[in-house]
Design a protein around this motif. Sequence first.
Motif, PDB file in Angstrom:
ATOM      1  N   LEU A 188       0.854  -1.186   0.000  1.00 47.38           N
ATOM      2  CA  LEU A 188       0.000   0.000   0.000  1.00 47.38           C
ATOM      3  C   LEU A 188       0.886   1.230   0.000  1.00 47.38           C
ATOM      4  O   LEU A 188       1.840   1.327   0.780  1.00 47.38           O
ATOM      5  N   THR A 189       0.590   2.146  -0.893  1.00 44.87           N
ATOM      6  CA  THR A 189       1.234   3.452  -0.854  1.00 44.87           C
ATOM      7  C   THR A 189       0.135   4.487  -0.660  1.00 44.87           C
ATOM      8  O   THR A 189      -0.934   4.396  -1.260  1.00 44.87           O
ATOM      9  N   TYR A 190       0.377   5.428   0.213  1.00 49.98           N
ATOM     10  CA  TYR A 190      -0.663   6.363   0.610  1.00 49.98           C
ATOM     11  C   TYR A 190      -0.067   7.767   0.675  1.00 49.98           C
ATOM     12  O   TYR A 190       0.936   7.995   1.335  1.00 49.98           O
ATOM     13  N   PHE A 213      -7.465  16.417  13.970  1.00 51.19           N
ATOM     14  CA  PHE A 213      -6.870  15.092  13.812  1.00 51.19           C
ATOM     15  C   PHE A 213      -7.813  14.109  13.122  1.00 51.19           C
ATOM     16  O   PHE A 213      -7.513  12.926  13.057  1.00 51.19           O
ATOM     17  N   SER A 214      -8.919  14.572  12.582  1.00 56.19           N
ATOM     18  CA  SER A 214      -9.874  13.659  11.955  1.00 56.19           C
ATOM     19  C   SER A 214      -9.277  13.022  10.693  1.00 56.19           C
ATOM     20  O   SER A 214      -9.505  11.842  10.416  1.00 56.19           O
ATOM     21  N   TYR A 215      -8.510  13.773   9.930  1.00 55.99           N
ATOM     22  CA  TYR A 215      -7.883  13.227   8.722  1.00 55.99           C
ATOM     23  C   TYR A 215      -6.912  12.110   9.104  1.00 55.99           C
ATOM     24  O   TYR A 215      -6.920  11.032   8.518  1.00 55.99           O
ATOM     25  N   ARG A 216      -6.080  12.353  10.083  1.00 53.42           N
ATOM     26  CA  ARG A 216      -5.116  11.347  10.539  1.00 53.42           C
ATOM     27  C   ARG A 216      -5.835  10.116  11.071  1.00 53.42           C
ATOM     28  O   ARG A 216      -5.473   8.983  10.779  1.00 53.42           O
ATOM     29  N   ASN A 217      -6.890  10.324  11.848  1.00 55.41           N
ATOM     30  CA  ASN A 217      -7.635   9.205  12.414  1.00 55.41           C
ATOM     31  C   ASN A 217      -8.302   8.364  11.321  1.00 55.41           C
ATOM     32  O   ASN A 217      -8.373   7.134  11.438  1.00 55.41           O
ATOM     33  N   ASN A 218      -8.785   9.017  10.267  1.00 55.60           N
ATOM     34  CA  ASN A 218      -9.381   8.277   9.154  1.00 55.60           C
ATOM     35  C   ASN A 218      -8.343   7.413   8.434  1.00 55.60           C
ATOM     36  O   ASN A 218      -8.641   6.289   8.021  1.00 55.60           O
ATOM     37  N   ILE A 219      -7.133   7.917   8.311  1.00 56.62           N
ATOM     38  CA  ILE A 219      -6.057   7.135   7.685  1.00 56.62           C
ATOM     39  C   ILE A 219      -5.758   5.899   8.519  1.00 56.62           C
ATOM     40  O   ILE A 219      -5.684   4.777   8.007  1.00 56.62           O
ATOM     41  N   GLU A 251      -8.229  -1.659   8.975  1.00 54.68           N
ATOM     42  CA  GLU A 251      -9.253  -2.505   8.360  1.00 54.68           C
ATOM     43  C   GLU A 251      -8.647  -3.663   7.568  1.00 54.68           C
ATOM     44  O   GLU A 251      -9.224  -4.736   7.499  1.00 54.68           O
ATOM     45  N   LYS A 252      -7.485  -3.473   6.943  1.00 57.85           N
ATOM     46  CA  LYS A 252      -6.873  -4.491   6.099  1.00 57.85           C
ATOM     47  C   LYS A 252      -5.431  -4.694   6.521  1.00 57.85           C
ATOM     48  O   LYS A 252      -4.808  -3.824   7.113  1.00 57.85           O
ATOM     49  N   GLU A 253      -4.917  -5.869   6.182  1.00 60.77           N
ATOM     50  CA  GLU A 253      -3.524  -6.169   6.506  1.00 60.77           C
ATOM     51  C   GLU A 253      -2.654  -5.992   5.269  1.00 60.77           C
ATOM     52  O   GLU A 253      -2.954  -6.526   4.211  1.00 60.77           O
ATOM     53  N   TYR A 254      -1.577  -5.248   5.433  1.00 61.01           N
ATOM     54  CA  TYR A 254      -0.623  -5.022   4.364  1.00 61.01           C
ATOM     55  C   TYR A 254       0.758  -5.456   4.838  1.00 61.01           C
ATOM     56  O   TYR A 254       1.099  -5.288   6.008  1.00 61.01           O
ATOM     57  N   ASP A 255       1.543  -5.989   3.904  1.00 61.93           N
ATOM     58  CA  ASP A 255       2.906  -6.376   4.238  1.00 61.93           C
ATOM     59  C   ASP A 255       3.830  -5.161   4.248  1.00 61.93           C
ATOM     60  O   ASP A 255       4.721  -5.056   5.082  1.00 61.93           O
ATOM     61  N   ILE A 256       3.613  -4.270   3.296  1.00 59.29           N
ATOM     62  CA  ILE A 256       4.451  -3.075   3.179  1.00 59.29           C
ATOM     63  C   ILE A 256       3.536  -1.887   3.035  1.00 59.29           C
ATOM     64  O   ILE A 256       2.619  -1.882   2.214  1.00 59.29           O
ATOM     65  N   ILE A 257       3.793  -0.842   3.836  1.00 62.78           N
ATOM     66  CA  ILE A 257       3.026   0.389   3.763  1.00 62.78           C
ATOM     67  C   ILE A 257       4.013   1.527   3.552  1.00 62.78           C
ATOM     68  O   ILE A 257       4.985   1.674   4.294  1.00 62.78           O
TER      69      ILE A 257
END
Length: 157
Positions: free
Chosen positions: A116-118, A136-142, A148-154
């Motif tokens: 995942l790249t964000y 901090f709502s933007y940060r909390n949404n991220i 919610e999902k599992e990623y190996d690399i973020i």
Amino acid sequence: MKKAVKKSKKAIKAIPFALKIVLFLNILAILGLLLAYTAPKISPADFWPIAFVGLLYPFLVLINVVFLIFWLFTKKRFALLSAVALMVGFTHLLNLIQIKDIRKELPDSGTNIRFLTYSVRNFGLYNYHPNRELNFSYRNNIFRYLNEKEYDIIAFQ
């Protein structure tokens, strides 16, 4: 020796003017192709225009192939010019057109990597409300999305 020189001069004089122009253009394309072969070896810090010639490499190959085919139908001995130029850079051509080995099998399903790249815009740290309070709502949404999902690399940008 003098006979060979006279014979080659007669052969060149016997070529129509239009074919002489095509031959001149072919020689220019060959010189461009040879310069493109040197592009990976010369640093752009030393001589930057050569990097642009290197970018033209696929087009120069195509142009030389067209000249090769043209000369095969008109004057076969001039086809050697483009043929030799293409053979000199055969290793470069193999880098341009990569042939995939179809004998290799895909890895098992358990070896897949989830990536995942964000683009987080600094996690919205400077996203102030009108009354100059930190939001901090933007940060909390991220972070909610990441949980919610599992990623190996973020990767955050």
